[in-house]
Scaffold this motif. Structure first.
Motif, PDB file in Angstrom:
ATOM      1  N   ALA A  50       0.831  -1.196   0.000  1.00 19.77           N
ATOM      2  CA  ALA A  50       0.000   0.000   0.000  1.00 19.77           C
ATOM      3  C   ALA A  50       0.872   1.256   0.000  1.00 19.77           C
ATOM      4  O   ALA A  50       1.962   1.260   0.583  1.00 19.77           O
ATOM      5  CB  ALA A  50      -0.904   0.013   1.219  1.00 19.77           C
ATOM      6  N   THR A 101     -11.769  12.146   3.361  1.00 20.16           N
ATOM      7  CA  THR A 101     -10.901  10.974   3.401  1.00 20.16           C
ATOM      8  C   THR A 101     -10.367  10.711   1.998  1.00 20.16           C
ATOM      9  O   THR A 101     -11.138  10.665   1.031  1.00 20.16           O
ATOM     10  CB  THR A 101     -11.630   9.723   3.912  1.00 20.16           C
ATOM     11  OG1 THR A 101     -12.073   9.952   5.253  1.00 20.16           O
ATOM     12  CG2 THR A 101     -10.709   8.510   3.891  1.00 20.16           C
ATOM     13  N   THR A 102      -9.046  10.572   1.916  1.00 18.48           N
ATOM     14  CA  THR A 102      -8.379  10.234   0.658  1.00 18.48           C
ATOM     15  C   THR A 102      -8.106   8.730   0.636  1.00 18.48           C
ATOM     16  O   THR A 102      -7.574   8.177   1.600  1.00 18.48           O
ATOM     17  CB  THR A 102      -7.041  10.984   0.534  1.00 18.48           C
ATOM     18  OG1 THR A 102      -7.273  12.387   0.638  1.00 18.48           O
ATOM     19  CG2 THR A 102      -6.377  10.689  -0.807  1.00 18.48           C
ATOM     20  N   TYR A 103      -8.493   8.102  -0.463  1.00 18.79           N
ATOM     21  CA  TYR A 103      -8.199   6.683  -0.687  1.00 18.79           C
ATOM     22  C   TYR A 103      -7.240   6.598  -1.872  1.00 18.79           C
ATOM     23  O   TYR A 103      -7.541   7.089  -2.958  1.00 18.79           O
ATOM     24  CB  TYR A 103      -9.467   5.897  -1.004  1.00 18.79           C
ATOM     25  CG  TYR A 103     -10.498   5.904   0.107  1.00 18.79           C
ATOM     26  CD1 TYR A 103     -10.580   4.849   1.003  1.00 18.79           C
ATOM     27  CD2 TYR A 103     -11.387   6.971   0.242  1.00 18.79           C
ATOM     28  CE1 TYR A 103     -11.536   4.844   2.024  1.00 18.79           C
ATOM     29  CE2 TYR A 103     -12.331   6.978   1.261  1.00 18.79           C
ATOM     30  CZ  TYR A 103     -12.406   5.920   2.141  1.00 18.79           C
ATOM     31  OH  TYR A 103     -13.340   5.927   3.155  1.00 18.79           O
ATOM     32  N   TYR A 114      -4.954   3.799  -4.084  1.00 15.91           N
ATOM     33  CA  TYR A 114      -4.695   2.391  -4.349  1.00 15.91           C
ATOM     34  C   TYR A 114      -3.534   2.256  -5.330  1.00 15.91           C
ATOM     35  O   TYR A 114      -3.542   2.864  -6.398  1.00 15.91           O
ATOM     36  CB  TYR A 114      -5.929   1.707  -4.940  1.00 15.91           C
ATOM     37  CG  TYR A 114      -7.123   1.724  -4.020  1.00 15.91           C
ATOM     38  CD1 TYR A 114      -7.325   0.696  -3.102  1.00 15.91           C
ATOM     39  CD2 TYR A 114      -8.040   2.772  -4.065  1.00 15.91           C
ATOM     40  CE1 TYR A 114      -8.424   0.713  -2.247  1.00 15.91           C
ATOM     41  CE2 TYR A 114      -9.140   2.791  -3.210  1.00 15.91           C
ATOM     42  CZ  TYR A 114      -9.329   1.764  -2.309  1.00 15.91           C
ATOM     43  OH  TYR A 114     -10.405   1.784  -1.459  1.00 15.91           O
ATOM     44  N   THR A 125      -5.541   4.916   3.292  1.00 13.18           N
ATOM     45  CA  THR A 125      -6.498   6.000   3.521  1.00 13.18           C
ATOM     46  C   THR A 125      -5.888   7.057   4.422  1.00 13.18           C
ATOM     47  O   THR A 125      -4.986   6.773   5.210  1.00 13.18           O
ATOM     48  CB  THR A 125      -7.799   5.485   4.170  1.00 13.18           C
ATOM     49  OG1 THR A 125      -7.495   4.960   5.477  1.00 13.18           O
ATOM     50  CG2 THR A 125      -8.446   4.399   3.317  1.00 13.18           C
ATOM     51  N   GLN A 126      -6.389   8.275   4.280  1.00 11.32           N
ATOM     52  CA  GLN A 126      -5.952   9.371   5.137  1.00 11.32           C
ATOM     53  C   GLN A 126      -7.081  10.393   5.233  1.00 11.32           C
ATOM     54  O   GLN A 126      -7.743  10.696   4.238  1.00 11.32           O
ATOM     55  CB  GLN A 126      -4.702  10.045   4.575  1.00 11.32           C
ATOM     56  CG  GLN A 126      -4.121  11.139   5.459  1.00 11.32           C
ATOM     57  CD  GLN A 126      -3.729  10.607   6.823  1.00 11.32           C
ATOM     58  OE1 GLN A 126      -4.470  10.729   7.797  1.00 11.32           O
ATOM     59  NE2 GLN A 126      -2.550   9.990   6.903  1.00 11.32           N
ATOM     60  N   THR A 127      -7.298  10.894   6.444  1.00  8.20           N
ATOM     61  CA  THR A 127      -8.344  11.891   6.679  1.00  8.20           C
ATOM     62  C   THR A 127      -7.714  13.259   6.921  1.00  8.20           C
ATOM     63  O   THR A 127      -6.679  13.363   7.580  1.00  8.20           O
ATOM     64  CB  THR A 127      -9.206  11.488   7.889  1.00  8.20           C
ATOM     65  OG1 THR A 127      -9.828  10.232   7.629  1.00  8.20           O
ATOM     66  CG2 THR A 127     -10.299  12.522   8.152  1.00  8.20           C
ATOM     67  N   THR A 182     -18.840  12.089  -3.063  1.00 11.25           N
ATOM     68  CA  THR A 182     -17.492  11.844  -3.576  1.00 11.25           C
ATOM     69  C   THR A 182     -17.143  12.954  -4.559  1.00 11.25           C
ATOM     70  O   THR A 182     -17.609  12.938  -5.699  1.00 11.25           O
ATOM     71  CB  THR A 182     -17.408  10.479  -4.284  1.00 11.25           C
ATOM     72  OG1 THR A 182     -17.780   9.450  -3.355  1.00 11.25           O
ATOM     73  CG2 THR A 182     -16.002  10.203  -4.792  1.00 11.25           C
ATOM     74  N   GLY A 225      -4.357  -0.600  -0.915  1.00 11.12           N
ATOM     75  CA  GLY A 225      -4.796   0.770  -0.679  1.00 11.12           C
ATOM     76  C   GLY A 225      -4.411   1.330   0.670  1.00 11.12           C
ATOM     77  O   GLY A 225      -4.111   0.604   1.612  1.00 11.12           O
ATOM     78  N   TRP A 227       1.601  11.013  -2.017  1.00  7.36           N
ATOM     79  CA  TRP A 227       1.861   9.784  -1.274  1.00  7.36           C
ATOM     80  C   TRP A 227       3.219   9.244  -1.696  1.00  7.36           C
ATOM     81  O   TRP A 227       3.775   9.622  -2.722  1.00  7.36           O
ATOM     82  CB  TRP A 227       0.767   8.758  -1.543  1.00  7.36           C
ATOM     83  CG  TRP A 227       0.511   8.519  -3.010  1.00  7.36           C
ATOM     84  CD1 TRP A 227       1.105   7.581  -3.823  1.00  7.36           C
ATOM     85  CD2 TRP A 227      -0.388   9.260  -3.857  1.00  7.36           C
ATOM     86  NE1 TRP A 227       0.632   7.694  -5.109  1.00  7.36           N
ATOM     87  CE2 TRP A 227      -0.293   8.713  -5.165  1.00  7.36           C
ATOM     88  CE3 TRP A 227      -1.272  10.325  -3.650  1.00  7.36           C
ATOM     89  CZ2 TRP A 227      -1.027   9.192  -6.239  1.00  7.36           C
ATOM     90  CZ3 TRP A 227      -2.007  10.804  -4.722  1.00  7.36           C
ATOM     91  CH2 TRP A 227      -1.889  10.241  -6.000  1.00  7.36           C
TER      92      TRP A 227
END
Length: 209
Positions: free
Chosen positions: A20, A91-93, A95, A108-110, A64, A106, A43
């Protein structure tokens, strides 16, 4: 004649799973500043990833705002059409995807965006000898544009109704009426127009001859 043949020895192998992505940002409350509702999302690379699949969810509304299925690098600059709403949490997803998009992992980050502050009307205020040549208000950090609204209290009609003012001032092209009292407000607006906050009202009067 039948020709004899023999099979070569077989060999089994496996591909390691994708890892991930890490260090997804933004990861904190983002303070109001120029362009902050169009953040660059970034990222750390996942070894072996062919591309990345990006999703941003508005936690405040459940909507979204945007999905980007194929990001070649490790960052994405939000466009004006994808602008996020100040005051909301997201929230960022991200993958990491294989070449055939069948393998993925994947992260995630808020994060959140600070709300915009209300502007303060600065001029005109109180009695005025002549029609004001310019309306001025305080500049608001992170504002995309402003909304100016002026009402003639003597007649009860809106005489200035400008939804998009780029700067923190506006010069009217038509003089206002001498002897009338006016009330005005200015709103600060986000890029997507989904967040707006108005100033308190301010009055001024144009003197007669």
């Amino acid at each position: 004649n039948n020709q004899g043949y023999s099979l070569a020895p077989t060999q089994t192998f496996a591909l390691a799973a994708l890892a991930a992505p890490t260090n997804v940002t933004p990861s904190v409350a983002v303070v109001a500043a120029n362009g902050y509702d169009k953040p660059t999302l970034s990222w750390s690379a996942s070894p072996g990833a062919d591309h990345y699949y990006l999703v941003v969810v508005d936690n405040t509304t459940g909507a979204t705002p945007f999905v980007v299925p194929n990001v070649s690098g490790t960052s994405y600059a939000t466009t004006a059409a994808q602008a996020l709403t100040p005051g909301h949490s997201f929230t960022t997803y991200v993958y990491a995807m294989s070449t055939n998009s069948l393998g993925y992992a994947g992260a995630t980050q808020t994060f959140s965006l600070a709300p915009l502050a209300a502007p303060t009307p600065m001029s005109p205020i109180g009695p005025s000898a002549a029609s004001p040549s310019i309306f001025v208000w305080s500049q608001v950090a992170g504002a995309d544009h402003y909304y100016l609204y002026v009402v003639d209290d003597t007649t009860g009609t809106a005489v200035i109704n400008i939804p998009v003012v780029a700067a923190n001032s506006f010069s009217p092209t038509t003089p206002l009426t001498s002897g009338h009292q006016y009330t005005w407000w200015v709103g600060v607006m986000s890029t997507n127009n989904l967040f707006g906050i108005w100033s308190t009202s301010q009055n001024f009067t144009i003197g007669g001859p």
